[in-house]
Design a protein around this motif. Structure first.
Motif, PDB file in Angstrom:
ATOM      1  N   VAL B 454       5.251   2.944   6.855  1.00  0.00           N
ATOM      2  CA  VAL B 454       4.545   2.841   5.584  1.00  0.00           C
ATOM      3  C   VAL B 454       4.099   1.398   5.426  1.00  0.00           C
ATOM      4  O   VAL B 454       4.910   0.487   5.425  1.00  0.00           O
ATOM      5  N   THR B 455       2.792   1.206   5.321  1.00  0.00           N
ATOM      6  CA  THR B 455       2.280  -0.139   5.091  1.00  0.00           C
ATOM      7  C   THR B 455       1.752  -0.179   3.663  1.00  0.00           C
ATOM      8  O   THR B 455       1.055   0.725   3.232  1.00  0.00           O
ATOM      9  N   VAL B 456       2.116  -1.212   2.936  1.00  0.00           N
ATOM     10  CA  VAL B 456       1.728  -1.283   1.523  1.00  0.00           C
ATOM     11  C   VAL B 456       0.932  -2.546   1.263  1.00  0.00           C
ATOM     12  O   VAL B 456       1.220  -3.601   1.811  1.00  0.00           O
ATOM     13  N   GLY B 457      -0.092  -2.386   0.416  1.00  0.00           N
ATOM     14  CA  GLY B 457      -0.855  -3.547  -0.006  1.00  0.00           C
ATOM     15  C   GLY B 457      -0.993  -3.512  -1.506  1.00  0.00           C
ATOM     16  O   GLY B 457      -0.214  -2.857  -2.187  1.00  0.00           O
ATOM     17  N   PHE B 458      -1.992  -4.202  -2.034  1.00  0.00           N
ATOM     18  CA  PHE B 458      -2.288  -4.145  -3.446  1.00  0.00           C
ATOM     19  C   PHE B 458      -2.580  -2.703  -3.830  1.00  0.00           C
ATOM     20  O   PHE B 458      -3.189  -1.994  -3.053  1.00  0.00           O
ATOM     21  N   PRO B 459      -2.249  -2.148  -4.989  1.00  0.00           N
ATOM     22  CA  PRO B 459      -1.537  -2.777  -6.102  1.00  0.00           C
ATOM     23  C   PRO B 459      -0.013  -2.632  -6.090  1.00  0.00           C
ATOM     24  O   PRO B 459       0.618  -3.062  -7.036  1.00  0.00           O
ATOM     25  N   ALA B 460       0.574  -2.060  -5.060  1.00  0.00           N
ATOM     26  CA  ALA B 460       2.034  -1.951  -5.066  1.00  0.00           C
ATOM     27  C   ALA B 460       2.699  -3.320  -4.869  1.00  0.00           C
ATOM     28  O   ALA B 460       3.805  -3.546  -5.314  1.00  0.00           O
TER      29      ALA B 460
END
Lengths: 92, 522
Positions: B454-460
């Motif tokens: 799982v790769t997360v960026g904005f807004p998390a």
């Protein structure tokens, strides 16, 4: 007649593998070089975020970047010697 | 207040390693921040160009657009839509990936192809078997075979799937009582109440606990459910810096000295809301210090142990067990069954009079339907395994396996030169990526090598702090972790993710594996 009985065959076999080895390492170096160039290109794409853009956007941005950089380089090559010489004259 | 500083070795374990309470958030290297911002600038510029092309009609508009009639307030927030159209959609294929099997230690990810740059997708039909590093399956209970699922299936024959009712009406089933008493015993508190949805447990029960005239002090990085619950309650909310005890104390003192904003009357109550394990950072809350502060200033404490229950602590009882504090010091223990127990739902536990009040006045008890029978039986059987009630020591083995896996995985990632946030014991392992294009690259390359992450960026996360978040499970074997580490090593080299200034950058082959293997088996 076994393989070891025939001396010339063995020599030929050795010479074949020796040359083959040379050829193979040359090929592997070329392959590694191309892989390195591909890695550099990937770094350029990733760091400038061009990786996520469509091909025409990549072309547009790369063209713009190339134009700006080449203009800067050309101006430096043409004008810098004269500017440096006049600066030295002014301060000496 | 300085009894539980980080880096101090604990004396309740045979391990004398000083990684015990070590928490690290290495600073972003300046060049990475500059390149990230540059990347976003290029993307924004090209986004404006595309929006302009869409506006004049050279390109077709593919999103719902606001008709923007005169004198009306705009429907959509401008930056969020711009972000969705021009940044999120370009790499949309790495988010929300559908899966085709049970999300256990291994998962089948459905392959999608897109002809028009992620605006529409088509399934190619292929299923990619990969190691599941994204599910919150900490103790490995997300399986479709075994005692838990058998009990869940059998319960459908007795109780059917739903009660079609709320808790206040006809939804208070026998298994709910069993679950709640078992959970109260597990947490060593007086009473417990369970709800059907973890998010709703927070969002709908904080309004019953706090109201107008109360003060809620919540950590800056709290989960959206806590923020929503706090806003719904109508209390005044103040945030303190993440895990910063001095800031919390300053807020408490200011609140008690100045009182309510306009009238300067004393606050009716002060509620401190923290989480056990923060899922984006991997950090643990500093519970002993918070309890000392709360006792000194007479505030109340609400701990959300969504990610820490079952996963942290020598007996799996959460941060309370990890820090060895008295459970009676914390007013409200909250947690979810979604993560370690392989089910769904949430619970609130504490003293009997508080829980009785929540039973009567909770929005969730009054309006949302009660929990379903197979879900509750899955939790009950998972709990009995963890507590050792079923006669085996499978539960304790799972907890120890998780701890071993976490230490093994984290240490190797850190030694390879990646920036890894968080506590050394948290099963959530965020590795920083920073640049927006690398988010997509890491996800795709890891999937090619058989690891679903799982790769997360904005807004998390913050705009410039995108990360890949690994969730280690007790179901992962050492071979799976080795495979994942090798894949991460390759991807780290391909995408150049080794940012750390404190640790030297090393490839996986250069690491001393005998050392890690020895620690793993101990």
């Amino acid at each position: 007649m076994t393989l070891n009985d025939h001396p010339t065959f063995l020599r030929h076999k050795l010479s074949y593998t020796y040359k083959n080895c040379h050829w193979k390492t040359m090929l592997s170096y070329i392959r590694r070089f191309f892989k390195f160039i591909h890695w550099l290109y990937l770094q350029y794409l990733l760091n400038t975020a061009l990786y996520m853009l469509e091909p025409w956007e990549r072309l547009l941005f790369s063209t713009l970047l190339f134009a700006i950089l080449s203009t800067a380089l050309y101006s430096a090559l043409v004008f810098l010697p004269h500017h440096v010489r006049s600066m030295i004259q002014f301060y000496s | 207040m300085s009894n539980y500083q980080t880096n101090k070795p604990r004396d309740d374990n045979n391990r004398t390693s000083d990684h015990r309470n070590h928490e690290e958030f290495e600073e972003t290297p300046t060049w990475a921040a500059v390149v990230t911002v540059l990347g976003y600038a290029i993307l924004s510029a090209l986004g404006w160009l595309r929006d302009f092309l869409r506006h004049i009609g050279l390109e077709e508009k593919r999103t719902a657009h606001d008709p923007n009639p005169k004198d009306f307030v705009p429907l959509y927030q401008s930056y969020e839509c711009f972000y969705t159209r021009n940044l999120y959609t370009r790499i949309r294929d790495v988010f929300n990936q559908p899966i085709a099997s049970v999300a256990g230690a291994k998962v089948h990810v459905m392959e999608r192809v897109s002809d028009d740059y992620n605006w529409t997708f088509k399934f190619s039909g292929k299923k990619i078997p990969s190691i599941n590093l994204g599910s919150y399956n900490y103790l490995g209970f997300a399986e479709n075979q075994g005692p838990c699922s058998e009990q869940a299936i059998k319960s459908i024959e007795t109780y059917a799937v739903t009660t079609c009712s709320t808790r206040h009406e006809l939804g208070h089933q026998r298994y709910m009582k069993e679950l709640e008493s078992l959970m109260a015993e597990y947490l060593n508190v007086e009473d417990c109440m369970a709800f059907g949805m973890g998010f709703a447990t927070n969002a709908l029960n904080i309004p019953t606990l706090a109201g107008k005239g109360d003060l809620i002090l919540s950590d800056k990085l709290n989960h959206v459910s806590l923020i929503l619950g706090a806003r719904l309650s109508g209390a005044t909310i103040r945030t303190f810096n993440h895990n910063d005890m001095k800031d919390l104390e300053a807020h408490l003192r200011k609140a008690i000295i100045s009182g309510q904003p306009r009238t300067c009357r004393p606050w009716k109550k002060i509620l401190i809301i923290v989480e056990g394990v923060y899922s984006m950072e991997g950090s643990l809350c500093k519970l002993p210090e918070i309890i000392e502060l709360k006792k000194k200033y007479k505030a109340y404490l609400y701990v959300d142990e969504a990610h820490s229950i079952g996963a942290i602590g020598s007996r799996g009882r959460g941060v309370v067990d990890y820090w060895k504090v008295d459970p009676n010091d914390i007013e409200i223990h909250m947690g979810t069954f979604t993560k370690s127990f392989g089910s769904a739902g949430g619970y609130i536990a504490g003293k009997k009079n508080i829980i009785d009040y929540i039973r009567v006045s909770s929005h969730s008890a009054c309006y949302s339907s009660s929990m379903s029978a197979p879900i509750v039986h899955q939790i009950i059987s998972a709990l009995s395994i963890i507590m050792g009630r079923d006669g085996t020591n499978d539960g304790q083995k799972r907890i120890q396996q998780l701890a071993c896996n976490v230490r093994y995985f984290r240490r190797q990632l850190v030694d390879m030169g990646f920036i890894v946030y968080g506590n050394d014991n948290s099963p959530v392992v965020p590795v920083m990526i920073f640049m927006p294009a690398k988010i997509a690259a890491v996800n795709r390359e890891m999937l090619k090598r058989g690891c679903a992450v799982v790769t997360v960026g904005f807004p998390a996360t913050l705009l410039t702090e995108s990360r890949v978040r690994f969730c280690i499970s007790a179901g992962h074997t050492k071979e799976m972790l080795n495979h994942a580490l090798k894949a991460m090593d390759e991807v780290g080299h391909l995408v150049s993710l080794r940012y750390s200034k404190k640790n030297p950058h090393r490839r996986w082959i250069e690491l001393d594996h005998a050392d890690y293997d020895k620690e793993y088996t101990s």
